[in-house]
Enzyme design. Structure first.
Site, PDB file in Angstrom:
ATOM      1  N   ASP A  48       0.845  -1.194   0.000  1.00 46.74           N
ATOM      2  CA  ASP A  48       0.000   0.000   0.000  1.00 46.74           C
ATOM      3  C   ASP A  48       0.882   1.246   0.000  1.00 46.74           C
ATOM      4  O   ASP A  48       1.814   1.339   0.812  1.00 46.74           O
ATOM      5  CB  ASP A  48      -0.848   0.052   1.282  1.00 46.74           C
ATOM      6  CG  ASP A  48      -2.098  -0.814   1.194  1.00 46.74           C
ATOM      7  OD1 ASP A  48      -2.288  -1.489   0.159  1.00 46.74           O
ATOM      8  OD2 ASP A  48      -2.885  -0.812   2.162  1.00 46.74           O
ATOM      9  N   GLY A  66      -3.174  -7.010   8.461  1.00 47.96           N
ATOM     10  CA  GLY A  66      -2.534  -7.283   9.742  1.00 47.96           C
ATOM     11  C   GLY A  66      -1.108  -7.785   9.644  1.00 47.96           C
ATOM     12  O   GLY A  66      -0.487  -8.063  10.672  1.00 47.96           O
ATOM     13  N   GLY A 126      -0.321  -3.613   4.038  1.00 53.16           N
ATOM     14  CA  GLY A 126      -0.990  -2.323   4.042  1.00 53.16           C
ATOM     15  C   GLY A 126      -0.213  -1.333   4.874  1.00 53.16           C
ATOM     16  O   GLY A 126       0.767  -0.753   4.419  1.00 53.16           O
ATOM     17  N   SER A 127      -0.632  -1.196   6.110  1.00 48.48           N
ATOM     18  CA  SER A 127      -0.036  -0.191   6.986  1.00 48.48           C
ATOM     19  C   SER A 127       1.336  -0.624   7.509  1.00 48.48           C
ATOM     20  O   SER A 127       2.101   0.207   7.988  1.00 48.48           O
ATOM     21  CB  SER A 127      -0.975   0.050   8.168  1.00 48.48           C
ATOM     22  OG  SER A 127      -2.312   0.070   7.724  1.00 48.48           O
ATOM     23  N   GLY A 151      -5.342  -2.658   8.945  1.00 52.08           N
ATOM     24  CA  GLY A 151      -4.959  -1.511   9.751  1.00 52.08           C
ATOM     25  C   GLY A 151      -4.739  -1.813  11.212  1.00 52.08           C
ATOM     26  O   GLY A 151      -4.687  -0.906  12.033  1.00 52.08           O
ATOM     27  N   ARG A 155      -6.626 -20.477   7.520  1.00 49.42           N
ATOM     28  CA  ARG A 155      -6.886 -21.840   8.033  1.00 49.42           C
ATOM     29  C   ARG A 155      -8.312 -22.280   7.699  1.00 49.42           C
ATOM     30  O   ARG A 155      -8.546 -23.433   7.347  1.00 49.42           O
ATOM     31  CB  ARG A 155      -6.641 -21.903   9.543  1.00 49.42           C
ATOM     32  CG  ARG A 155      -5.176 -21.862   9.928  1.00 49.42           C
ATOM     33  CD  ARG A 155      -4.982 -22.377  11.350  1.00 49.42           C
ATOM     34  NE  ARG A 155      -3.602 -22.265  11.799  1.00 49.42           N
ATOM     35  CZ  ARG A 155      -2.642 -23.124  11.495  1.00 49.42           C
ATOM     36  NH1 ARG A 155      -2.907 -24.159  10.714  1.00 49.42           N
ATOM     37  NH2 ARG A 155      -1.418 -22.950  11.951  1.00 49.42           N
ATOM     38  N   LYS A 205      -7.987   0.838  -5.080  1.00 46.54           N
ATOM     39  CA  LYS A 205      -9.186   0.305  -4.423  1.00 46.54           C
ATOM     40  C   LYS A 205     -10.443   1.069  -4.805  1.00 46.54           C
ATOM     41  O   LYS A 205     -10.403   2.289  -4.969  1.00 46.54           O
ATOM     42  CB  LYS A 205      -9.027   0.396  -2.897  1.00 46.54           C
ATOM     43  CG  LYS A 205      -8.032  -0.577  -2.299  1.00 46.54           C
ATOM     44  CD  LYS A 205      -8.021  -0.434  -0.779  1.00 46.54           C
ATOM     45  CE  LYS A 205      -6.851  -1.134  -0.118  1.00 46.54           C
ATOM     46  NZ  LYS A 205      -6.894  -2.587  -0.196  1.00 46.54           N
TER      47      LYS A 205
END
Lengths: 191, 301
Positions: B29, B221, B242-243, B158, B170, B86
């Protein structure tokens, strides 16, 4: 006979599936370290992101080893990003990929036909193979080939497949089809 | 001149083929051209252009929408790797804008505020490929049936907490295994297809391949090289970060380290080497502390 597929990133399992289909299950080996190239009779550099594949090849020592082997007659086939890696010269975009293997006498242009929206499938005549269904994804092409390098497929003014003795380059992706002819053609070089 | 005899564009092969070229890679990102360059230099296979990273979207609140096309365009001009962007779930007009702009892939994403509570975008109508999130096999197959060329197994965006991504990978693995075990029982596969609300052929193909029939990345995450190695070992084809990169103390180092750990996920000695001295990872939020209304992953079904 075992055949290595350079397995840092990109369409690795697709090429391995094709190699296994031609030579029998277990013939394809995923290569991530230079020494693994000692166990194979030929190597394929798959499509993916050339910047990423190039960097990881150089960091691992696979780059130097492939360069040496390729100079000495070892069969190497590059598809898409792999075609860029095999070239002696590249355009401005290809230069940002970093150092190329420089094995084939051709100048490549990265993203020749545009971005993903402009990606396409086309029926083309490939010398030594015949009419082929070719899948181009953000594909490069050779602006010119010279010296020992021979064009085996054209699209307009561009060379989209080329051969130079032990080396083969295609801008398109036979591994995304069920047509094994180009894999057979390449693997003949290793016999 | 290019002689056109047959030429086809926007096919399933081309869309899913594009996703296959991303395998084994890290998609990062970015919110500025400068960040995009950092990502490219670190070895990202593509960048996701957005107006704020998920951690900031979460903190800021309000309605999150497609990024300003001018910023996406600048990013497209800056890097040579593919650029994705996005759109809100169901917002096909935002997708039309991005197709016009020429981004390489569209993420119909729960990170943005959904525009349609009922319908996702009919992705088969577009020439460019889509990636969509999924928490379970039914969700993944429904998105594929709508034309998604790639799936990202959702975590909780995030947060920097990998637990939700692990749970959903899983979950999907378990459901695929179940389908494989049903292979000889067409009736059971049929009732699964009914349960998922997708064509039988799609369920049958998944059972035959023993995996999702399209490329599947982990997302949401992932904040450290070891997080990336964990997800890869659980069987995903690549990683979205992402972050995790630009909210860390040293984005360049983090970006390179996560790329390296994604490639060498099965070699702890490499993951060890790249994990040393990285500085602080993003601070993060324990995903369990979030109320359901704060969870982005629950925004699609």
């Amino acid at each position: 006979m075992r055949v290595g597929v350079i397995a840092f990133q990109g369409a690795v399992s697709e090429h391995m599936r094709m190699v296994d289909a031609v030579l029998g299950s277990g013939s394809a080996l995923a290569v991530r370290r230079a020494e693994e190239l000692d166990d194979v009779s030929a190597a394929i550099i798959p499509g993916g992101e050339s910047t990423t594949i190039g960097r990881l090849m150089r960091n691992s020592g696979v780059f130097e080893k492939l360069k040496q082997l390729g100079d000495g007659g070892f069969p190497i086939w590059g598809t898409c990003a792999g075609m860029i890696m095999l070239a002696k010269e590249g355009d401005e975009q290809a230069k940002r990929t970093g150092e190329l293997l420089g094995l084939m006498d051709m100048k490549v242009k990265r993203n020749t036909f545009g971005r993903q929206r402009e990606s396409f499938e086309e029926e083309l005549e490939v010398k030594g193979i015949g009419k082929s269904h070719c899948v181009f994804i953000r594909a490069p092409a050779a602006e010119r080939v010279y010296g020992k390098c021979k064009a085996i497929a054209h699209l307009g003014k561009y060379v989209v497949a080329a051969e130079q003795e032990n080396l083969l380059a295609t801008a398109f992706h036979p591994e995304l089809t069920n047509d094994l002819r180009l894999h057979r053609y390449f693997l003949e070089k290793a016999r | 001149m290019v002689v056109v005899i047959f030429m086809k564009i926007g096919t399933k092969t081309l869309k899913e083929g594009f996703a296959k070229m991303q395998k084994g890679g890290v998609i990062m990102d970015v919110v500025t051209p400068k960040q995009a360059l950092i990502a490219e230099k670190a070895g990202a296979v593509a960048v996701m252009a957005l107006h704020a990273v998920p951690a900031d979207i979460r903190a800021r609140g309000g309605v999150a929408r497609m990024a300003d096309p001018a910023i996406i365009e600048k990013i497209m001009k800056t890097v040579t790797i593919p650029v994705m962007a996005k759109v809100r779930i169901g917002h096909f007009a935002e997708a039309q804008v991005l197709e016009e702009l020429g981004v390489d892939m569209i993420d119909e994403s729960e990170v943005l505020t959904p525009a349609d509570e009922q319908f996702h975008i009919d992705k088969k109508k577009f020439k460019i490929p889509f990636v969509c999130g999924a928490r379970n096999l039914g969700e993944a197959l429904r998105r594929m049936n709508e034309g998604a060329a790639m799936i990202r197994t959702k975590g909780e965006p995030g947060t920097g907490d990998v637990a939700e991504a692990v749970k959903h990978v899983r979950q999907i693995n378990r459901e695929v295994e179940e389908l494989v075990s049903f292979q000889k029982h067409r009736g059971m596969l049929r009732s699964k297809a009914e349960e998922f609300g997708v064509p039988f052929a799609l369920v049958e193909e998944t059972a035959k391949q023993g995996r999702l029939p399209v490329v599947n990345f982990a997302a949401g995450g992932i904040a450290t090289p070891a997080d990336a190695a964990l997800m890869m070992q659980l069987g995903v084809d690549g990683i979205f970060v992402g972050s995790g990169i630009f909210k860390s103390s040293h984005p360049e180092r983090y970006a390179k380290a996560i790329v390296e750990a994604t490639r060498s996920y099965g070699r702890p000695e490499v993951v060890l080497k790249v994990s040393k001295g990285l500085g602080d990872a993003m601070h993060g939020i324990d995903a369990k502390s979030l109320q359901d209304s704060q969870k982005m992953q629950l925004r699609s079904h």
